[in-house]
Design a protein around this motif. Structure first.
Motif, PDB file in Angstrom:
ATOM      1  N   VAL A  51      -6.143   0.194  15.427  1.00  0.00           N
ATOM      2  CA  VAL A  51      -7.119  -0.899  15.546  1.00  0.00           C
ATOM      3  C   VAL A  51      -7.206  -1.705  14.248  1.00  0.00           C
ATOM      4  N   VAL A  52      -7.107  -1.026  13.112  1.00  0.00           N
ATOM      5  CA  VAL A  52      -7.122  -1.740  11.829  1.00  0.00           C
ATOM      6  C   VAL A  52      -5.937  -2.712  11.774  1.00  0.00           C
ATOM      7  N   PHE A  53      -4.793  -2.253  12.221  1.00  0.00           N
ATOM      8  CA  PHE A  53      -3.612  -3.124  12.220  1.00  0.00           C
ATOM      9  C   PHE A  53      -3.777  -4.288  13.201  1.00  0.00           C
ATOM     10  N   LEU A  54      -4.248  -3.971  14.410  1.00  0.00           N
ATOM     11  CA  LEU A  54      -4.415  -5.033  15.415  1.00  0.00           C
ATOM     12  C   LEU A  54      -5.470  -6.054  14.993  1.00  0.00           C
ATOM     13  N   PRO A 104       2.528  -2.087   3.889  1.00  0.00           N
ATOM     14  CA  PRO A 104       3.651  -2.589   3.086  1.00  0.00           C
ATOM     15  C   PRO A 104       4.830  -3.132   3.905  1.00  0.00           C
ATOM     16  N   PHE A 105       5.186  -2.443   4.971  1.00  0.00           N
ATOM     17  CA  PHE A 105       6.346  -2.885   5.753  1.00  0.00           C
ATOM     18  C   PHE A 105       6.062  -4.231   6.422  1.00  0.00           C
ATOM     19  N   ILE A 133       4.629   0.984   9.511  1.00  0.00           N
ATOM     20  CA  ILE A 133       4.085  -0.161   8.777  1.00  0.00           C
ATOM     21  C   ILE A 133       3.162   0.256   7.639  1.00  0.00           C
ATOM     22  N   TYR A 134       2.659   1.504   7.670  1.00  0.00           N
ATOM     23  CA  TYR A 134       1.663   1.903   6.672  1.00  0.00           C
ATOM     24  C   TYR A 134       2.281   2.421   5.371  1.00  0.00           C
ATOM     25  N   VAL A 135       3.380   3.143   5.454  1.00  0.00           N
ATOM     26  CA  VAL A 135       3.999   3.819   4.299  1.00  0.00           C
ATOM     27  C   VAL A 135       2.914   4.596   3.517  1.00  0.00           C
ATOM     28  N   PRO A 136       2.402   5.705   4.089  1.00  0.00           N
ATOM     29  CA  PRO A 136       1.238   6.394   3.502  1.00  0.00           C
ATOM     30  C   PRO A 136       1.420   6.826   2.044  1.00  0.00           C
ATOM     31  N   GLU A 137       2.660   7.132   1.655  1.00  0.00           N
ATOM     32  CA  GLU A 137       2.867   7.596   0.270  1.00  0.00           C
ATOM     33  C   GLU A 137       3.030   6.442  -0.706  1.00  0.00           C
ATOM     34  N   SER A 138       2.813   5.194  -0.239  1.00  0.00           N
ATOM     35  CA  SER A 138       3.080   4.015  -1.079  1.00  0.00           C
ATOM     36  C   SER A 138       2.149   3.902  -2.283  1.00  0.00           C
ATOM     37  N   ILE A 190      14.772   5.166   4.609  1.00  0.00           N
ATOM     38  CA  ILE A 190      15.426   3.868   4.356  1.00  0.00           C
ATOM     39  C   ILE A 190      14.375   2.751   4.329  1.00  0.00           C
ATOM     40  N   ARG A 191      13.428   2.843   5.252  1.00  0.00           N
ATOM     41  CA  ARG A 191      12.335   1.850   5.286  1.00  0.00           C
ATOM     42  C   ARG A 191      11.554   1.838   3.970  1.00  0.00           C
ATOM     43  N   ALA A 192      11.269   3.051   3.454  1.00  0.00           N
ATOM     44  CA  ALA A 192      10.534   3.142   2.183  1.00  0.00           C
ATOM     45  C   ALA A 192      11.349   2.514   1.050  1.00  0.00           C
ATOM     46  N   LEU A 193      12.662   2.760   1.079  1.00  0.00           N
ATOM     47  CA  LEU A 193      13.560   2.191   0.061  1.00  0.00           C
ATOM     48  C   LEU A 193      13.540   0.664   0.119  1.00  0.00           C
ATOM     49  N   PHE A 194      13.662   0.129   1.323  1.00  0.00           N
ATOM     50  CA  PHE A 194      13.697  -1.325   1.501  1.00  0.00           C
ATOM     51  C   PHE A 194      12.362  -1.969   1.108  1.00  0.00           C
ATOM     52  N   VAL A 195      11.282  -1.304   1.488  1.00  0.00           N
ATOM     53  CA  VAL A 195       9.964  -1.879   1.197  1.00  0.00           C
ATOM     54  C   VAL A 195       9.722  -1.898  -0.308  1.00  0.00           C
TER      55      VAL A 195
END
Lengths: 76, 364
Positions: free
Chosen positions: B101-104, B244-245, B24-29, B224-229
């Protein structure tokens, strides 16, 4: 933070402390105590806002110029 | 009871870790464009690290990585490197707990961060107490449902897929390389944590390739996730988005049914919790190996307590982490995670070039 510290100390004593003393595993007991004490110091520091423990953040913040340089190096 | 794992299960653990750590984070985004190329390049470095650890384990069956380090480099140098590795494991464990925890906190907005951390750490402690064999069986159960949910989540993003968001390709090669370095650091080379459970793998020599297969499946899905996002959000939103995701899935709507992202909560929860569990377990095993203790279970609760307090203390806010700490952590974790196995591997090859290593077959 204070209550979580109490919960952990209670659990550590109850689950590990008793068994370790019973088995006379002194090396394990020393290490458990050391790790727990470090955690307790950090918890107290955080709870009372004392800032007496070494903060890992300082090191990360000192590396900021290096991060900027890396970003500039790859800016093409 | 002797604890053991199969290569298949180790592959599943790597799969769950890689997805959970960055799905869910995509760190390189933060680079905005060509995120999927950065993710692909980053995965190559992760594959290199994984290959080194597996090769070392095959050279020294039954020995843990810290013993191998001392055998190859001598007691003093080995201990120095082991200390650095142990500190990096602690840092990764803190980060993983913090990120979860940040996500939750987005979903459970009114629950204090400390309470979420307490629940998570007590839960992971319970799972780590169950042992390594149980971890392997849990991975057996979780992997396929996670895979199905993940493919489903990618499929529902197809209506949002906009090809113009992907072009121009390779417009800023330097930024792609920078993204690849950050992408390699998180999550790919973090699989160095897996090195501590490799001594428990009973069929590494025969079935070790399955670990590579699952690494490649996870890397492929993340690309693929990075591509879609990127195609769904576009480079501008992608650059500033924290998750991002998750944000992309939130855009999906089926008539009146909105909150589609909550349908995938089981996916997010199972993969992120496996990351926290694995990092907690690795820290415990690292301490056991470092101090040569017979039973690692004595460290579970104290280590959980330490990870919780340090995470609260060192990483006080998500905003500060994004602005100041995210881009500097790489200088600590990347060199250690890459150089640690490389130096040990080279030393082991040089030292044992002529003398074959005794196969002890014993699990530490």
């Amino acid at each position: 933070m204070f209550y979580s510290m109490l919960i952990f100390i209670f659990l550590i004593v109850l689950v590990e402390g008793r068994q370790t003393v019973k088995n006379k595993a002194w090396k394990e007991l020393t290490l458990i105590t050391a790790i727990t004490l470090i955690a307790v110091f950090y918890a107290c520091d955080y709870y009372y806002n004392l800032n007496f423990m070494p903060n890992f953040n300082y090191l990360l913040h000192k590396l900021q110029p290096a991060a900027k340089s890396l970003e500039i190096f790859f800016a093409f | 009871m002797q604890e053991s794992l199969y290569s298949r299960q180790t592959g599943y653990l790597i799969f769950l870790y890689l997805l959970g750590s960055s799905l869910i984070y995509v760190p390189e985004s933060f680079i905005g464009r060509d995120v999927w190329i950065s993710s692909f390049l980053g995965s190559i470095l992760g594959l290199y690290v994984l290959h080194l650890f597996i090769s070392l384990q095959k050279m020294f069956p039954g020995q843990n990585i810290m013993q191998i380090s001392k055998l190859s480099l001598g007691t003093f140098t080995g201990t120095v490197l082991n200390t650095a590795f142990l500190l990096v494991i602690l840092l990764i464990a803190m980060l993983n707990l913090f990120e979860m925890v940040v996500f939750l906190s987005i979903i459970y907005q009114h629950i204090p961060r400390i309470f979420l951390m307490l629940v998570i750490v007590l839960g992971t402690s319970l799972v780590v107490y169950a042992g390594i064999t149980a971890a392997g069986r849990t991975a057996d159960l979780f992997t396929w449902p996670v895979l199905v949910f993940l493919i489903l989540s990618l499929l529902i993003l197809t209506p949002l897929f906009q090809f113009p968001n992907l072009v121009p390709i390779l417009s800023q090669p330097g930024r792609i390389l920078l993204g690849a370095i950050y992408g390699a650091n998180w999550p790919y080379i973090q699989i160095s944590l897996i090195s501590l459970i490799l001594p428990y793998v009973v069929d590494l020599r025969e079935e070790g390739k399955k670990i590579y297969h699952w690494y490649l499946i996870a890397a492929g899905l993340l690309i693929i996730r990075a591509l879609f996002v990127q195609a769904s959000l576009g480079p501008n939103i992608l650059e500033i988005s924290r998750f991002p995701f998750y944000d992309a899935i939130r855009l999906v709507q089926f008539s009146n049914f909105q909150r589609v992202e909550l349908f995938f909560f089981i996916l997010f929860w199972s993969v992120t919790s496996s990351v926290v569990i694995l990092s907690h377990r690795s820290m415990v095993l690292g301490l056991q190996n470092f101090f040569a203790i017979h039973d690692y279970r004595v460290f579970i609760l104290p280590t959980g307590f330490l990870i919780l307090t340090l995470s609260m203390y060192t990483l006080p806010s998500s905003l500060q982490f994004n602005l100041k700490e995210f881009n500097t952590i790489i200088f600590l974790t990347l060199p250690v995670n890459v150089l640690y196995p490389t130096v040990i591997f080279l030393a082991a090859r040089w030292r044992y070039k002529t003398t074959p290593v005794q196969k002890t077959g014993s699990i530490p």
